[in-house]
Write an enzyme that holds these catalytic residues in place. Structure first.
Site, PDB file in Angstrom:
ATOM      1  CE  LYS A 162      -3.868   2.020   2.658  1.00 58.34           C
ATOM      2  NZ  LYS A 162      -4.726   1.854   3.860  1.00 58.34           N
ATOM      3  CB  SER A 171      -8.047   3.784   3.077  1.00 50.95           C
ATOM      4  OG  SER A 171      -7.179   3.109   3.958  1.00 50.95           O
ATOM      5  CB  SER A 214      -8.368   0.944   5.940  1.00 47.96           C
ATOM      6  OG  SER A 214      -9.024   2.186   5.959  1.00 47.96           O
TER       7      SER A 214
END
Lengths: 484, 477
Positions: A76, A151, A175
């Site tokens: 990420k 997210s 997330s």
């Protein structure tokens, strides 16, 4: 190769069926072919990946390969990577290249994993739909009209579309679990302190935790084993030893007590989601688990408490982006105030600005007691309630999200509706507990996630329970048509 | 109207750790800008603070030394504000729960002693520096100082005059240097003081409105700044005006304080506990361990010097003002085996003067305590006179060796043989017949002249007391 799980690919590499370079090249080719549609990557570092793959192959030839050496992954874009841009999904950091690696990146590198690139995300991890990214929204591989969740939406979509077998993510209020649920994959958020936060860009420091998005519980166990462990550079990192999560995957579930909080099956839960979750729980009964009904009466307070604490910490954590030392700086500032206000107004998107404002307000003199302090009290209540619940059961189960993935743009203008979708996930972060989401069905084309919550440091038990279910179900093996 | 000043001091002491409070970067002063700032000090994304355990030990030392409560649990908070030399946009500082609270320090002014309360002492990180010179229309930022550990020591508003404030400040300065937790260097900013000053009619219980004078960096300036500020406030009030709560800056060149910013523009710092750091937990065992390492404190040492060595208050105070001087003095007495008063005179006199001339710290003295004791022994046993001793000391200072060797090499042994001295006296009297007559005619003050002449022909080696006695006998005879 792209249909294989991480565990299967590891066996293939070990057996010499293919090299890391071949595997890496195949993944890069899939990214090339499909990511134009998905937008799941912010950066693809092909050259670096191939060099790492070659090094991994050399290491294997030298007989020094570990279990994950040569396997590709994506990080990420919240984890700092030396030499590769770390944007955190923000214009503010579009020009930022960290001079250091995050602890998670270091550990994955040391294990010989090959980083393909950095995945898209909601800006500064603030969002549940991946629509707040400066780099544009990510599409859900199961239905391109749907959001992938957020997210960690880029990581979830890239794994679901089989562009990469496994990816890292972070979870502050859901997330990892929510995008895993919406993309039909398995994602684990470990206990707070299990994985070092060093080099992981902070959103809300007391809630943020790094974890894994993968196809299966077994794959999660493999990568979490690499990521977890004490790090002296993070004062909140736990010194507890890291067990071999793969060793307990096949333990029997006989006698396992699964708690079902009444509050997780009430109003607001989509009927199809409820049915799929209940069917999965029936499967657990067949596997020998015992189901216990229980109550978490303060569950509904989790959202307001979370949306005070997280923005408060964020308002302070994001103060360093001021245009002075790094990151976006406005053109020709007139004076210091102009430099600050314009750099921040230009560099941050709407959702980030909204949360900074909320947090600044909540911490202000005269409001602190009513908001921040009250939220901390609720947080303690919620944690105590979980502790109490775990005297009656070994795991808690329920839906990961109240509905399946919604349409892109559907909630873009209604932040509160978006916040309410975090109802089942945020309490876990407030309590610092480990939790996992695994696929348990579909509504139409869109996947449904089952959430399992454990007591602190019970990652092994969560992975064991998820693995057992995945031995008798095939939801996690299904592939989105367009990417098969 | 009779006015009374009310003063409280906030002192920032820079702790003598080798690395910063939350990072591994060095704290040494004077390096090239931004060469001692690591990713943590720069506030780069993703980096985290890790507490330097040494600062907890140092704060505990201070807490014990001022008889304060050392908190078993203290908490770091974030003080949020924007400034270019504050990299993270917040300063990490203890706020609601400081590590040290409720201590005191005893001062003495003009012979009266007074107990000054210390409200709290808390740990925090320093900010960087903004450099406004040398950059055409721009400011430079030097982050070397960012993250340097500070212990902020806050007094109660117990001080009533600039003199008391300076006495307190000097006592505190002496203490932190004794403890070895601060180098005390005020020029380099290792010991900085903010003063809160207000005035009220004598007898009134409530405090007046206070002004805060920032960053006064010498004892002299503290005294002048406070005196100026007291005068200013009294004049203001007597002229019918009122004091506004504000921050003022002392300008030593113009000897005045000037308004810097009003409290109405004050920031709301939005303090909250720093989620990146755990509460600081201190055990009883830890505190006991630190207590065992405490050096003898100045007040205790002073009392002991008076009692054990029979020194006068002034001497004891001078010798204990700095730990290095006290240690040196004790070493001289130990090497000599007594004669504390003689040792004290030499340490405070000849040695102090020589160190002062050379700009040396006593720790770097070219004459060791043992060497000085060797010299004093020869004064005491009358081998040499005090006057000759000064020459020997100078030779020792220049590295010519031990006192005995210098005395032997230069033939400086005092002449105590009466016959030899009488011969010298006869010689002098014979050569100064006129003065002898004058003396015998009643001008007895000429005795000094004859002593001087005898000492001169003896090249200073004759025992002065004997010269005196024998001269008197001869002149009267």
């Amino acid at each position: 190769m792209h249909t294989k799980t991480l565990a299967e690919l590891a066996r293939g590499l070990a057996a010499g069926e293919f090299s890391s370079r071949e595997l890496t090249a195949a993944c890069l080719a899939r990214i090339d072919a499909h990511d134009g549609v998905l937008n799941s990557f912010i950066s693809v570092s092909a050259e670096r990946a191939l060099a790492q793959a070659d090094a991994a192959d050399a290491r294997r030839r030298a007989g020094a390969a570990g279990p994950l050496t040569g396997l590709p992954l994506a990080h990420k874009d919240i984890f700092c990577t030396r030499g590769v841009k770390t944007s955190c999904g923000s214009k503010m950091l579009d020009n930022f290249v960290a001079p250091y690696d995050a602890a998670v990146v270091e550990r994955c590198d040391a294990a010989g994993l090959v980083m393909l690139g950095k995945t898209n995300m909601d800006e500064f991890a603030m969002g549940s739909s991946n629509e707040s990214s400066y780099y544009g929204p990510v599409k859900n591989p199961w239905d391109l009209a749907a959001v992938p969740g957020g997210s960690s939406g880029g990581s979830a979509a890239a794994v679901a579309a089989r562009l990469v077998p496994v990816a890292t993510g972070t979870d502050t209020g859901g997330s990892i679990r929510q995008p895993a649920a919406m993309c039909g994959i398995t994602g684990i958020k470990p206990t707070y302190g299990r994985v070092s936060r060093y080099g992981m860009i902070a959103y809300a420091s007391s809630l943020d935790q790094g974890g894994v998005l993968a196809h299966s519980a077994e794959d999660c166990a493999l990568l979490l084993g690499v990521m977890a462990g004490f790090d002296v550079r993070d004062s909140t990192c736990a010194e507890a030893p890291v067990p071999d999560y793969t060793a307990t995957l096949n333990d029997s579930l006989a006698g396992l007590r699964i708690g079902l909080p009444r509050e997780y099956f009430g109003a607001g839960l989509d009927a199809d989601v409820a049915r799929a979750v209940e069917a999965a729980i029936d499967e657990y009964r067949r596997l020998g688990a015992e189901v216990v009904e229980l109550s978490l009466p303060n569950a509904e307070l989790a959202i307001p408490a979370y949306y005070v604490i997280a923005p408060s910490e964020a308002s302070s954590n994001l103060a360093r982006y001021d245009g002075v030392r790094f990151g976006h700086r406005c053109a020709e500032p007139r004076d210091l105030l102009d430099l600050y206000t314009r750099s921040r107004a230009e560099g941050f998107g709407t959702e980030v600005q909204r949360r900074i404002l909320v947090g600044t307000y909540a911490l202000s003199a005269g409001y602190y007691d009513a908001y921040y302090l009250k939220a901390q009290q609720i947080r303690r209540l919620i944690r105590d309630e979980f502790l109490q619940a775990f005297t009656q059961c070994d795991l808690i189960a329920g839906p990961t999200a109240p509905s399946v993935a919604f349409d892109l743009g559907e909630k873009a203008d209604d932040p509160v509706a978006l916040y309410l979708a975090d109802i089942y996930t945020v309490a876990v972060n407030l309590a610092g507990l480990p939790a996992l989401s695994l696929p348990c069905g579909f509504k139409g084309q869109r996947p449904i996630g089952l959430q399992l919550i454990g007591p602190a440091f019970a990652e092994g038990r969560l992975l064991n329970a998820a693995h057992a279910y995945q031995q008798v179900s095939d939801w996690h093996r299904r592939m989105p048509q367009a990417f098969a | 109207m009779q006015w009374e000043a009310v003063i409280g001091l906030e002192v920032h002491t820079q702790l003598t750790t080798r690395s910063k409070i939350f990072s591994g970067a060095a704290t040494a002063y004077g390096a090239e800008p931004n060469t001692q700032a690591c990713a943590v000090d720069l506030g780069l994304p993703g980096v985290l603070p890790v507490l330097n355990a040494d600062v907890v030990r140092m704060a505990t030392m201070l807490g014990l030394a001022i008889d304060a409560r050392v908190a078993r649990r203290s908490v770091f908070a974030r003080k949020n504000y924007f400034y270019p030399d504050l990299p993270k946009g917040y300063q990490i500082s203890q706020y609601e729960l400081p590590i040290v609270a409720h201590g005191h320090l005893d001062i003495s002014v003009d012979g009266d002693s007074k107990r000054i309360g210390i409200t709290r002492a808390h740990l925090e990180e320093d900010a960087g520096k903004s450099l406004h010179e040398d950059f055409s229309s721009c400011s430079g930022i030097d982050l070397n100082r960012a993250g340097t550990p500070l212990l902020e020591i806050v007094s109660e508003p117990d001080l009533r005059s600039a003199k008391e404030a300076v006495a307190y400040l000097k006592k505190l300065h002496q203490l932190v240097v004794y403890l070895g937790i601060c180098d005390g260097n005020m020029q380099e900013g290792s010991f900085r003081c903010d003063a809160n000053v207000s005035v009220r009619p004598r007898g009134q219980a409530e405090f007046g409105t206070r002004a805060e004078i920032k960053n006064v960096n010498s004892f002299r300036f503290v005294e002048r700044a406070i005196d100026y500020e007291i005068e200013r406030q009294i004049e203001l009030l007597e002229g019918g005006g009122r004091v506004v709560q504000e921050t003022r800056l002392y300008d030593p060149d113009r000897d005045e304080t000037r308004s810097m910013r009003g409290k109405e523009e004050a920031n709301d710092y939005r303090y909250f506990p720093d989620p990146d750091l755990l509460p600081v937990l201190v055990s009883d065992e830890f505190v006991d361990g630190v207590r065992a390492t405490l050096p003898e404190l100045p007040a205790v040492k002073l009392a002991r010097f008076r009692a054990d060595f029979g020194l006068a208050e002034y001497d004891a105070e001078t010798l204990t003002a700095e730990r290095g001087t006290a240690d040196y003095f004790e070493a001289v007495v130990a090497a000599f085996g007594g004669e504390a008063k003689l040792c004290a005179n030499w340490v405070m006199g000849e040695l102090a003067a020589a160190l002062n001339r050379a700009g040396l710290d006593i720790a770097a003295s070219p004459v060791s305590a043992a060497q000085l004791a060797g010299l004093l022994r020869r004064i005491h046993d009358k081998t040499i006179s005090g006057k000759i001793a000064k020459d020997v000391f100078a030779a020792m200072w220049d590295g010519e060796g031990e006192a005995d060797a210098i005395i032997a090499a230069r033939g400086l042994v005092q002449v105590t043989d009466s016959a030899a001295i009488e011969a010298l006296i006869d010689e002098v009297l014979a050569a100064n017949g006129k003065q002898v007559e004058q003396y015998r005619g009643g001008q007895e003050k000429l005795l000094g002249f004859f002593v001087g002449q005898v000492m001169k022909v003896s090249k200073g080696k004759a025992n002065p007391q004997q010269v005196n006695d024998l001269l008197l006998a001869k002149l009267k005879g």
